[in-house]
Design a protein around this motif. Sequence first.
Motif, PDB file in Angstrom:
ATOM      1  N   GLN A  33     -30.816  11.556   0.993  1.00  0.00           N
ATOM      2  CA  GLN A  33     -29.627  11.973   0.231  1.00  0.00           C
ATOM      3  C   GLN A  33     -29.992  13.056  -0.782  1.00  0.00           C
ATOM      4  N   ALA A  34     -31.179  12.920  -1.347  1.00  0.00           N
ATOM      5  CA  ALA A  34     -31.615  13.932  -2.318  1.00  0.00           C
ATOM      6  C   ALA A  34     -31.731  15.287  -1.630  1.00  0.00           C
ATOM      7  N   ALA A  35     -32.355  15.280  -0.449  1.00  0.00           N
ATOM      8  CA  ALA A  35     -32.550  16.542   0.272  1.00  0.00           C
ATOM      9  C   ALA A  35     -31.196  17.188   0.578  1.00  0.00           C
ATOM     10  N   ALA A  36     -30.227  16.346   0.951  1.00  0.00           N
ATOM     11  CA  ALA A  36     -28.901  16.888   1.281  1.00  0.00           C
ATOM     12  C   ALA A  36     -28.230  17.522   0.067  1.00  0.00           C
ATOM     13  N   LEU A  37     -28.658  17.108  -1.127  1.00  0.00           N
ATOM     14  CA  LEU A  37     -28.058  17.656  -2.349  1.00  0.00           C
ATOM     15  C   LEU A  37     -28.830  18.861  -2.886  1.00  0.00           C
ATOM     16  N   GLY A  38     -29.861  19.260  -2.159  1.00  0.00           N
ATOM     17  CA  GLY A  38     -30.643  20.419  -2.622  1.00  0.00           C
ATOM     18  C   GLY A  38     -31.724  20.039  -3.621  1.00  0.00           C
ATOM     19  N   GLY A  55     -33.136  17.331 -13.577  1.00  0.00           N
ATOM     20  CA  GLY A  55     -33.371  16.465 -12.427  1.00  0.00           C
ATOM     21  C   GLY A  55     -32.364  15.328 -12.485  1.00  0.00           C
ATOM     22  N   TYR A  56     -32.564  14.341 -11.631  1.00  0.00           N
ATOM     23  CA  TYR A  56     -31.614  13.233 -11.546  1.00  0.00           C
ATOM     24  C   TYR A  56     -32.355  11.914 -11.617  1.00  0.00           C
ATOM     25  N   GLU A  57     -31.617  10.908 -12.008  1.00  0.00           N
ATOM     26  CA  GLU A  57     -32.147   9.568 -12.278  1.00  0.00           C
ATOM     27  C   GLU A  57     -31.023   8.638 -11.865  1.00  0.00           C
ATOM     28  N   LEU A  58     -30.566   8.730 -10.612  1.00  0.00           N
ATOM     29  CA  LEU A  58     -29.409   7.938 -10.165  1.00  0.00           C
ATOM     30  C   LEU A  58     -29.489   7.763  -8.650  1.00  0.00           C
ATOM     31  N   ASP A  59     -28.638   6.871  -8.128  1.00  0.00           N
ATOM     32  CA  ASP A  59     -28.618   6.617  -6.697  1.00  0.00           C
ATOM     33  C   ASP A  59     -27.524   7.475  -6.063  1.00  0.00           C
ATOM     34  N   PRO A  60     -27.899   8.494  -5.283  1.00  0.00           N
ATOM     35  CA  PRO A  60     -26.888   9.382  -4.712  1.00  0.00           C
ATOM     36  C   PRO A  60     -25.899   8.644  -3.813  1.00  0.00           C
ATOM     37  N   ALA A  61     -26.298   7.458  -3.293  1.00  0.00           N
ATOM     38  CA  ALA A  61     -25.390   6.714  -2.412  1.00  0.00           C
ATOM     39  C   ALA A  61     -24.136   6.289  -3.162  1.00  0.00           C
ATOM     40  N   ARG A  62     -24.233   6.212  -4.492  1.00  0.00           N
ATOM     41  CA  ARG A  62     -23.063   5.748  -5.268  1.00  0.00           C
ATOM     42  C   ARG A  62     -22.200   6.903  -5.768  1.00  0.00           C
ATOM     43  N   VAL A 108     -16.699  14.237  -4.350  1.00  0.00           N
ATOM     44  CA  VAL A 108     -16.442  15.270  -5.368  1.00  0.00           C
ATOM     45  C   VAL A 108     -17.696  15.450  -6.235  1.00  0.00           C
ATOM     46  N   GLU A 109     -18.285  14.331  -6.640  1.00  0.00           N
ATOM     47  CA  GLU A 109     -19.500  14.410  -7.465  1.00  0.00           C
ATOM     48  C   GLU A 109     -20.636  15.111  -6.705  1.00  0.00           C
ATOM     49  N   LYS A 110     -20.721  14.810  -5.410  1.00  0.00           N
ATOM     50  CA  LYS A 110     -21.777  15.462  -4.612  1.00  0.00           C
ATOM     51  C   LYS A 110     -21.575  16.977  -4.591  1.00  0.00           C
ATOM     52  N   ASP A 111     -20.332  17.388  -4.431  1.00  0.00           N
ATOM     53  CA  ASP A 111     -20.053  18.833  -4.441  1.00  0.00           C
ATOM     54  C   ASP A 111     -20.437  19.435  -5.786  1.00  0.00           C
ATOM     55  N   LEU A 124     -24.180  19.770  -6.019  1.00  0.00           N
ATOM     56  CA  LEU A 124     -24.675  20.944  -5.272  1.00  0.00           C
ATOM     57  C   LEU A 124     -24.532  22.205  -6.124  1.00  0.00           C
ATOM     58  N   ARG A 125     -23.406  22.295  -6.848  1.00  0.00           N
ATOM     59  CA  ARG A 125     -23.194  23.474  -7.712  1.00  0.00           C
ATOM     60  C   ARG A 125     -24.173  23.477  -8.886  1.00  0.00           C
ATOM     61  N   TYR A 126     -24.362  22.299  -9.508  1.00  0.00           N
ATOM     62  CA  TYR A 126     -25.285  22.256 -10.656  1.00  0.00           C
ATOM     63  C   TYR A 126     -26.706  22.616 -10.224  1.00  0.00           C
ATOM     64  N   ASN A 127     -27.064  22.186  -9.020  1.00  0.00           N
ATOM     65  CA  ASN A 127     -28.422  22.491  -8.569  1.00  0.00           C
ATOM     66  C   ASN A 127     -28.610  23.996  -8.368  1.00  0.00           C
ATOM     67  N   LYS A 128     -27.567  24.651  -7.866  1.00  0.00           N
ATOM     68  CA  LYS A 128     -27.644  26.120  -7.732  1.00  0.00           C
ATOM     69  C   LYS A 128     -27.727  26.733  -9.125  1.00  0.00           C
ATOM     70  N   LEU A 129     -26.931  26.183 -10.029  1.00  0.00           N
ATOM     71  CA  LEU A 129     -26.925  26.691 -11.401  1.00  0.00           C
ATOM     72  C   LEU A 129     -28.310  26.527 -12.034  1.00  0.00           C
ATOM     73  N   TYR A 130     -28.945  25.388 -11.756  1.00  0.00           N
ATOM     74  CA  TYR A 130     -30.298  25.159 -12.290  1.00  0.00           C
ATOM     75  C   TYR A 130     -31.223  26.314 -11.896  1.00  0.00           C
ATOM     76  N   HIS A 131     -31.190  26.688 -10.623  1.00  0.00           N
ATOM     77  CA  HIS A 131     -32.085  27.761 -10.174  1.00  0.00           C
ATOM     78  C   HIS A 131     -31.732  29.091 -10.839  1.00  0.00           C
ATOM     79  N   ARG A 132     -30.437  29.289 -11.118  1.00  0.00           N
ATOM     80  CA  ARG A 132     -30.052  30.550 -11.763  1.00  0.00           C
ATOM     81  C   ARG A 132     -30.403  30.546 -13.253  1.00  0.00           C
ATOM     82  N   ALA A 133     -30.227  29.369 -13.891  1.00  0.00           N
ATOM     83  CA  ALA A 133     -30.337  29.343 -15.357  1.00  0.00           C
ATOM     84  C   ALA A 133     -31.723  28.983 -15.865  1.00  0.00           C
TER      85      ALA A 133
END
Length: 735
Positions: free
Chosen positions: A357-362, A605-612, A616-619, A622-631
């Motif tokens: 699940q982590a990999a799927a979220l980038g 980074g994250y400290e949670l279970d992506p299965a939960r 909408v949160e997953k989407d 994905l945006r925050y992770n892109k933002l992380y790389h930019r910022a």
Amino acid sequence: MSRLSITAQNGLFQLDTQNTSYRFRIDEHGVPVHLYYGARLPVDAPLPLPQRRDIGFSGNPGDVNDDRGYSLDTLPQEIPCGGSGDFRDPMLELVHANGALAADLRCQGHEILPRALPLPGLPALYGTGNDPGETLIVTLKDTGSDVYAKLIYGVFARQDILTRSVVIENRGASEVTLERVLSLAVDLDAADLTMTAFCGRYAMERLPETCPVGRIKAEIGSVRGHSSHHYNPAFLLSRPGATETAGECWGFCFAYSGNFIASAQVDQTGRTRVLLGIHPRRFRWRLEPGQSFSAPQVLLSYSGAGAETLSHHFHDVIRAHLCRGPWAERERPLLLNSWEAAYFAFDRPKLLALARQAAALGIEMLVLDDGWFGERDCDERALGDWFANTRKLGGTLGALAADIRALGLRFGLWVEPEMISEDSDLYRAHPDWAAAVPDRPPVRSRGQLVLDMTRADVRDWLFACLYDILNESKADYLKWDFNRSVSDAFSAALPPERMGEFYHRFILGTYDLLERLRAAFPALLIEGCCGGGGRFDAGMLYYTPQIWCSDDTDAVDRVSIQYGTSFFYPASTVGAHVSACPNAQTGRSVPLATRAEVALAGTFGYELDPARLTEVEKDDILRYNKLYHRANGLVRTGVQYRLSPPRAELAAWAFAARDGSCLLVTVVRMRPGTAAPPIPLRGLDAHARYRCAALGETHTGAEWMAAGLCVERELRQYEAALLLLERVGQTGDRE
Ligand code: GLA
């Protein structure tokens, strides 16, 4: 800089940085007398010498026969000693073989080195090719013995940082005992300062607290065996009226992770004696003939433009001259940590699901936190059993790591090397490796004991375990935890007369093990941790370029914790993750956007279970992770501004690009309220034009900074906004 930063002329020493000067002189009796620390001064600028007056009850040294005005009790000194007739708190106290507590140090000579000086076995700022640093060593000798002290001053001119430490050498024929060796004493010419220290507790670290410094002493410290959640080993002293952006202040930061004391107190002459070093409580160090003792390094700085500028000095020097290794400057892998995702309740399928699940979220790395080794299903057992629990992992550690890597992720691992559980194979085999006082039940904390890190055999064994784990798993990352304070300071391997050395030897042992590990695995990223931020200090940052900031992952609390942390430590060192809601520590629910935007001001980074997570949160993730790389480049290397403190309705901070090209502003509404005033802006080029796409506005840097920033919509409590101002041209340019 065209000339060297250290001037030595006729007994006068001046250390210059870009904007500061520090001056002392060796007087006619060989005593180093402090004269000045403040805004940059020409070397030949006259300064008044300290007045000498016969003050009752302030005696005269034995070799000063007819000058009743000369007293070590009233002179501002660089290394005040107990037993010398200076009754203020000393920097040094030594006891000679005959039981006498006495030291009176007089100058023998000095040496200037065109480079920074490492301290054996201790953290210290290092020089680089184009910024090698400079060092002044002043050698002093005790008048009544062959004990020598080397006062070591380092200069990092570009960052406006000085360092101080002292080495005590016993060149005599009998042993001496060091009862107190602090690293810094400075008698500032001021009687109206305030001290701001960073105080707290477990899961609420480094909240700034300010008190007046008067004849009643302002003092903080730790005797917990680690720098502690309760008082960080760094503090500010400020002139009246000094603020974030104006006024005079001084900063002192100890590059040490163990017991410390810091104090400031006004003396009878109207000066403030500032002290910082290893806490003298539970400290006693025996120096045999020929032995020497190095006190850890203090970083100090002065700003005439408020606390923010002071913070910039510390951020810059910590990034460029303290943090080491390839990760110090690189973007860190975006991680998912298993702790708040699963705690101890995981098995192989659960870990692989997390990884998938982590990999799927980038996400780029899975960190396997506590619970993977020995019979560790709860926090009561198995610390010390550093071998994989193959039942839980469904095979070897190497196999699990390989499977996780096959999913496209890096692999990271949690360890707590300095600890031992009584219910462990290690304790059953080596009960004497636990620190415990004979015939007394040891104090347990989190159900665990402390390993005796003073022992070389314990460290060798730990190194072998860690080597095997890292070698087998090929881990990219190690979280190095430390989950209790040290109370039973007793080693079965130390002789009684050396038991007072336990606490310092413990920290030296930890540093030694970390250094060996760094040498064996130079590409490894190590994150320090101590029940969150109980050992968040410049000492650890020499070995671990990031530290888990707090076990409190509630974004609203984190605004305050990260605010306090930012006074000395750069965002590149601050471990910060997005966790689930309601928050596991506080029960509070905070929008995901706020959690992400607060964590973006750290390593992220994250400290949670992506299965939960919802779709909408997953989407969003994905945006925050892109933002992380930019910022992250901006956060890691930019200039940080504390625009509005957490106590305000809107807390705000920003990171500015060093070339003036952009400013990233984060605003969090801390409490419900009506319209809040505009957020003041800093860090823009006044003559450039900046566009904020979110607001649809373009103004010059000067205009933005004069008017401040009004968030486009009314933020509700705990909502946040992230706004980017980008340079679109210079004044006069057409868009
Ligand atoms: C400490 C750390 C946490 C977690 C636990 C595991 O409290 O700060 O992040 O690793 O230990 O026991």
